[in-house]
Design a protein around this motif. Structure first.
Motif, mmCIF file in Angstrom:
data_model
loop_
_atom_site.group_PDB
_atom_site.id
_atom_site.type_symbol
_atom_site.label_atom_id
_atom_site.label_comp_id
_atom_site.label_asym_id
_atom_site.label_seq_id
_atom_site.Cartn_x
_atom_site.Cartn_y
_atom_site.Cartn_z
ATOM 1 N N ARG A 31 0.830 -1.203 0.000
ATOM 2 C CA ARG A 31 0.000 0.000 0.000
ATOM 3 C C ARG A 31 0.862 1.250 0.000
ATOM 4 N N MET A 32 1.986 1.178 0.749
ATOM 5 C CA MET A 32 2.853 2.344 0.810
ATOM 6 C C MET A 32 3.498 2.632 -0.561
ATOM 7 N N GLU A 34 2.396 1.725 -3.407
ATOM 8 C CA GLU A 34 1.303 2.152 -4.281
ATOM 9 C C GLU A 34 1.027 3.652 -4.078
ATOM 10 N N ALA A 35 0.938 4.052 -2.806
ATOM 11 C CA ALA A 35 0.609 5.441 -2.498
ATOM 12 C C ALA A 35 1.688 6.395 -3.000
ATOM 13 N N ILE A 75 -4.951 1.584 -15.460
ATOM 14 C CA ILE A 75 -3.670 2.209 -15.168
ATOM 15 C C ILE A 75 -2.651 1.090 -15.043
ATOM 16 N N ARG B 137 -0.371 10.792 -13.711
ATOM 17 C CA ARG B 137 -1.375 11.232 -12.751
ATOM 18 C C ARG B 137 -1.641 12.715 -12.964
ATOM 19 N N GLY B 138 -2.919 13.035 -13.088
ATOM 20 C CA GLY B 138 -3.290 14.411 -13.388
ATOM 21 C C GLY B 138 -3.220 15.333 -12.188
ATOM 22 N N MET B 139 -3.384 14.748 -11.008
ATOM 23 C CA MET B 139 -3.348 15.559 -9.788
ATOM 24 C C MET B 139 -2.286 15.023 -8.851
ATOM 25 N N GLU B 141 0.198 14.438 -5.955
ATOM 26 C CA GLU B 141 0.061 14.932 -4.587
ATOM 27 C C GLU B 141 1.402 15.314 -3.986
ATOM 28 N N PHE C 38 -7.741 8.917 -13.038
ATOM 29 C CA PHE C 38 -6.312 8.992 -12.743
ATOM 30 C C PHE C 38 -5.656 10.178 -13.460
ATOM 31 N N PRO C 43 -10.983 16.813 -9.904
ATOM 32 C CA PRO C 43 -11.997 15.784 -9.626
ATOM 33 C C PRO C 43 -13.024 15.782 -10.761
ATOM 34 N N TYR C 70 -10.832 -0.128 -4.381
ATOM 35 C CA TYR C 70 -9.714 0.649 -3.851
ATOM 36 C C TYR C 70 -9.814 0.911 -2.348
ATOM 37 N N GLY C 74 -3.590 1.570 -1.113
ATOM 38 C CA GLY C 74 -2.780 2.729 -0.752
ATOM 39 C C GLY C 74 -3.415 4.028 -1.210
ATOM 40 N N ILE C 75 -4.274 3.932 -2.193
ATOM 41 C CA ILE C 75 -5.014 5.086 -2.657
ATOM 42 C C ILE C 75 -6.484 4.727 -2.614
ATOM 43 N N ALA C 85 -12.292 11.619 -7.214
ATOM 44 C CA ALA C 85 -10.840 11.681 -7.422
ATOM 45 C C ALA C 85 -10.140 10.626 -6.588
ATOM 46 N N PHE C 86 -8.989 10.188 -7.070
ATOM 47 C CA PHE C 86 -8.138 9.302 -6.276
ATOM 48 C C PHE C 86 -7.354 10.145 -5.279
ATOM 49 N N ARG C 87 -7.237 9.632 -4.067
ATOM 50 C CA ARG C 87 -6.467 10.325 -3.036
ATOM 51 C C ARG C 87 -5.685 9.303 -2.225
ATOM 52 N N THR C 88 -4.542 9.701 -1.745
ATOM 53 C CA THR C 88 -3.761 8.833 -0.866
ATOM 54 C C THR C 88 -4.617 8.421 0.334
ATOM 55 N N ALA C 89 -4.540 7.157 0.724
ATOM 56 C CA ALA C 89 -5.287 6.684 1.891
ATOM 57 C C ALA C 89 -4.888 7.503 3.115
#
Lengths: 240, 265, 240
Positions: A31-32, A34-35, A75, B137-139, B141, C38, C43, C70, C74-75, C85-89
């Motif tokens: 998970r890490m 991946e993140a 992806i 990735r479009g956004m 982080e 992705f 968003p 998901y 990790g996301i 939108a995808f975001r980090t966990a």
């Protein structure tokens, strides 16, 4: 006193617990990874990943696993040199026109120079010009450097120590290559001796014709039409 | 409309520098490749003599139309003339240097290699390209760096900054007049390129003069190339021979220690 | 004539095929949603997704499914004000905080100064300013010092004993050079189109002094006093 059967059970439980802990750890580590990879638009090097993960984590193994998990998804996880990045699957390109950026169009000369640098790297300017048989115009290398796809690599250990050119990680990233060896057709070209600076000894030398001025069966004589095509003759005018 | 009916001669006379698109070609090798393609056979089986002939016809036509041809094309013409003469005259026993066939094979190798690179370029641009076929990735982080340095700069940026700064300070107003004579430097460069290919005695000036100069420049060209050749003899790049006064001057490349090739291991 | 059993089989097969087709379609659609979310820079609303996907696709269902897939990863797929939108966990946010390094770009002036120091080292500030033709602000040199790419080398043995500057090993490392001598020379800069072909004949680019650690003949080493003056050492306290 000791009950062997009981011991066995204990060991089993211990083992199961270890396995479980390992599994949890692995899934956490996965998970890490991946993140971190998801968070970055740029490829992340294995070195950078290692620095951010617990030291006992097998990063290479996790990357392999993650690549497998994402192989059939929208992806994919892609390797770029020693770095990794998530990218949308190539077969979905048709969907992505909204995201498409205007790619800078390279001139034919620039494209040719780029290909020569990619396939022949490390290559000096003199070798580059030998391959093309023409001087490289000032702007061409400059334009390519600006794209960030080529770079000065170092110097050749020959008299004069000429600068050598090569491609960058961002070249690999842009063209979706894992490494330089993945360039399309590079093995065949190398096998055919076409990536060497000089003619390889095994390169077929043609048998000379008896009469050099006589055309062979499969040759056509050059006509005025050909010359016209080449833009050297103005169209013929009927004689009065 | 009438312009179309004008004869070639008239046109050449009335328009001293007629523009014909030789810019479509990326240099003489590209032109040769195009001509070879017109023979519609595999590159390994082209008739080199026919190819040379076609090239020379092209150059002569261009000269007849008083086109300004880049020096590269003319150097190639001189070399091809030399190649043709080697191909037509069988190699005498005991003669040094490469045979015409060997030279022709080298030419074929170079054509094949250029063509291969051109195909490779096409394959390359049809790869799945970032921003066209695949997307990041479009956004994002975070920026993930593996250098502790918080500053970024590329070698290219560094060099650009340096070169343009030095240039700005150095060349506020430098103008170099257009040359009307062959400079020693020009002659030297051209000789270097021609002689690099010639491993046995060649009366080079005849090829040189035929293609590279206009009658008006001839004296200057002879003087400069002679001076340049003496200098190159002194530096050990060249050997020179003349059998008597006003006899042709023969030049040949002085064999160097073979350079170690470090390419591609 | 009709064999009911046979009919049944047919129906079953048809059904299976339909199911299969639906599944393939769903997985394809899922991949599409995944890729769009992705790659998008913002968003994405359900409405926008519908516009980009085949009309028979149940977007709400897919989003639910994707969110489920998901949820332990990790996301995560999250709804952000009506859009997706995808975001980090959330539990991995600590990984990202570490990443919040803002890469700073060097200013044009700093690049120029750095390049001049690299090529002309050992160079004093006065010489530097002479080459640039403008004064160099202290801030610029400070920034360069902060990068770790330049350093004080020593003092020139001339009146005033000015400090000399040079580049460091980390400079070479960052710019991918083996030694300072690998910096391109005048012909190579020209060849790459960075320098005009028409430069005055007296124009020269120095070959950088090779050993960054060894002092030249006209340099003195820095002493502790110098370092103190430069603010690099805290003043020594006399021992009682």
């Amino acid at each position: 006193m000791a009950d062997p059967a009981n011991d066995d059970v204990k060991i089993d439980r211990q083992e199961a617990e270890d396995n479980w802990n390992t599994a949890v750890k692995t899934s956490d580590a996965l998970r890490m990874v991946e993140a971190i990879l998801f968070a970055s638009a740029q490829p992340v090097t294995e070195k950078a990943l290692k620095e951010r993960l617990p030291s006992d984590v097998d990063v290479a193994m996790l990357l392999g696993e993650l690549q497998e998990i994402y192989s059939n998804r929208g992806i994919n996880l892609r390797q770029v040199g020693g770095a990794w990045a998530f990218r949308t699957a190539a077969d979905l390109a048709f969907l992505m026109n909204r995201e498409a950026v205007q790619l800078k169009k390279l001139s034919r000369a620039a494209l040719e120079v780029l290909a020569i640098i990619a396939y022949h790297q490390p290559v000096t300017r003199a070798e580059l010009e030998d391959i093309r048989g023409v001087e490289t115009s000032k702007g061409t290398l400059d334009v390519l450097m600006e794209t960030g796809w080529i770079k000065f690599r170092g110097r050749r250990r020959t008299p004069g120590r000429p600068i050598t050119y090569g491609t960058t990680a961002s070249f690999l990233d842009h063209f979706g290559l894992q490494e330089v060896r993945d360039l399309p057709g590079i093995d065949e070209l190398r096998g055919a001796g076409l990536l060497s600076a000089r003619m390889p000894t095994n390169f077929a030398i043609p048998v000379p014709f008896n009469d050099p001025d006589e055309l062979t069966e499969d040759e056509d004589p050059l006509t005025d039409i050909d010359l016209e095509e080449l833009g050297l003759l103005t169209p013929k005018v009927e004689q009065e | 409309m009438e312009a179309l009916w004008e004869s070639q001669v008239d046109r050449a006379a009335s328009e001293p520098s007629l523009v014909i698109d030789i810019q479509g070609f990326e240099g003489p090798l590209d032109l040769l490749l195009h001509l070879a393609r017109n023979q519609r056979v595999d590159l390994a089986r082209i008739s080199v003599v026919a190819l040379v002939e076609q090239y020379l016809v092209f150059i002569r036509q261009a000269q007849a139309l008083r086109l300004e041809l880049a020096a590269d094309y003319l150097v190639m013409a001189a070399w091809l003339t030399y190649l043709k003469s080697k191909l037509l005259i069988p190699k005498a026993p005991g003669e040094e240097g490469e045979s015409g066939e060997e030279l022709a094979a080298t030419l074929q190798f170079r054509l094949k290699r250029l063509e291969a690179m051109r195909d490779a370029a096409m394959k390359l641009i049809n790869c799945n390209r970032l921003g066209r076929d695949v997307f990041p990735r479009g956004m994002p982080e975070a920026v993930i760096v593996d250098q502790t340095n918080a500053y970024s700069a590329t070698l290219y940026e560094l060099l650009t900054a340096y070169a343009s700064q030095r240039q700005k300070r150095a060349t506020s107003h430098v103008q170099i007049a257009r040359r009307s004579v062959w400079s020693l430097k020009d002659a030297r460069e051209i000789l270097m390129r021609l002689v690099g290919e010639m491993k046995d005695w060649t009366a080079l000036d005849q090829y040189l003069l035929e293609f590279i100069t206009t009658p008006a420049e001839r004296a200057s060209a002879i003087a400069s190339s002679f001076a340049a050749s003496l200098e190159m003899v002194r530096e050990g790049h060249l050997e020179i021979r003349q059998t008597g006064a006003f006899k042709p001057i023969y030049l040949r490349n002085r064999p160097e220690e073979p350079m170690k090739d470090v390419v591609n291991g």
